[in-house]
Scaffold this motif. Structure first.
Motif: not given
Length: 395
Positions: A98-102
């Motif tokens: 997930n880009i937001w977790w990254l």
């Protein structure tokens, strides 16, 4: 304070240089994989570039914590904590989908990596002052400058065998190695009798430096030059690969060549120290960077010659080595016994302003060189304004 009698003195220098290079390690290593990351996580160029900004935010905020803590606890304990955080978050970043977790993990990774950045400068200030400090910083930053050269090349090599996730695994391994080297190589350079006697006092002393006009001149001038650098870092992978059609491997070679420019100019700065004042070298480097940025933008808006773009970027990026060495030395010499807080504020200027500039390249578009060139010039002009107008008592 004299240099400690360490058996492997050059190993200590390499360790400090590596610790100071968490910025390049955290960003340059995976830059060649940024387009692939964007595709695999089904995101936009702006959000992919936000992973760079996230790391810079973490580096900036983390230094505001690690600097005063090191003035209170000594240099090694905060460094151990930071390295553990960096190692764990690097591993978690490798497995996220997930880009937001990254992005969140990149912030935390930056916080961990900030310990190496702020404490490498603090340790140098513990050991040296004056021209000796400038020369020592030049050595550290020359070592630091090697990482922008080798990181994209290593990153491209990793991408031949695996994805961008393998790059974060490598970062986790680097964190583990640095923990071991810190335990066996690095001495404690801040004795108990020189430490701030209360943690709140350490933060107050850091805040007092903000009111020092000369100190803030160096913080802001260096910060805006880093804004130009990170405009280049954020935009170059798309300009070279998407706009000019270069492969990831060829892009890495151009990127490495600019890194070699930083190393060369940093070494030159150490040689010139003593013959010229740090203030004069700083002013010359900022003015030359501005001239190169003007050429870069004019070229982007007219003939758009690839060779001129490459030459302009080489000059802008290489001069970061002189700005970094001189501004850091001048700022740290004004710090007195509060080297951790001073180093934190210098790091905040570099990473916060760089973090603000990075996503603007993607927001303004990646289908031409003009957005990157415009932001580089804006940053350089702001550095000139600060350096020649916003100044107080010099050191």
């Amino acid at each position: 304070m004299p240099m400690p009698n360490v058996k492997h003195r050059w190993l200590l220098l390499v360790l400090l240089g590596t610790l100071s290079a968490f910025g390049p390690l955290s960003m340059d290593l995976y830059l060649p994989g940024l387009p692939e990351l964007q595709q695999q996580l089904h995101t936009t160029p702006a959000l992919a570039q936000l992973t760079i900004t996230a790391s810079l935010i973490g580096l900036a905020v983390g230094q505001l914590l690690m600097g005063p803590l090191s003035d209170y606890l000594g240099r090694k304990k905060p460094l151990y904590a930071g390295l553990v955080i960096f190692m764990v978050t690097s591993f978690l970043a490798a497995i996220t989908d997930n880009i937001w977790w990254l992005i969140i993990l990149r912030v935390l990774q930056g916080v961990g990596g900030s310990a190496g950045q702020v404490l490498s400068r603090s340790i140098a200030r513990d050991l040296f002052n004056g021209h000796q400090l400038t020369r020592f910083l030049a050595i550290l930053m020359a070592i630091n400058g090697i990482f922008p050269i080798i990181s994209p090349v290593i990153g491209s090599g990793i991408l031949v065998f695996t994805s961008w996730r393998g790059i974060f695994i490598l970062l986790a391994v680097i964190g583990l190695i640095l923990i071991g080297l810190t335990m066996t190589t690095l001495p404690e350079t801040l004795p108990v009798d020189r430490r701030t006697n209360h943690i709140s006092r350490a933060f107050i002393e850091m805040g007092q430096l903000v009111g020092n006009r000369a100190f803030m001149t160096y913080v802001l001038a260096q910060g805006f030059v880093y804004g130009a650098l990170f405009s280049y870092i954020s935009g170059s992978t798309f300009v070279y690969q998407d706009y000019y059609g270069l492969s990831a491997g060829v892009f890495s070679l151009f990127y490495a060549f600019n890194g070699l420019g930083i190393v060369t100019v940093t070494k030159l700065t150490g040689n010139l120290t003593g013959r010229f004042s740090e203030q004069k070298l700083l002013k010359i480097s900022v003015l030359l960077g501005t001239v190169a940025a003007i050429v870069l933008l004019i070229n982007a808006m007219t003939i758009n010659a690839f060779a001129i773009m490459v030459a302009g970027l080489l000059v802008v990026v290489s001069l970061v080595g002189m700005v970094n060495t001189t501004a850091t030395s001048l700022g740290m010499q004004l710090s007195g016994e509060h080297a951790g807080g001073a180093s934190a504020l210098l790091g905040l200027g570099m990473n916060a302003i760089g973090g603000l500039m990075s996503p603007l390249v993607g927001a303004f578009g990646t289908n031409s060189v003009t957005p990157m060139a415009s932001l580089i010039l804006a940053s350089e002009v702001l550095a000139v304004i600060v350096l020649f107008t916003f100044k107080g008592e010099q050191s």
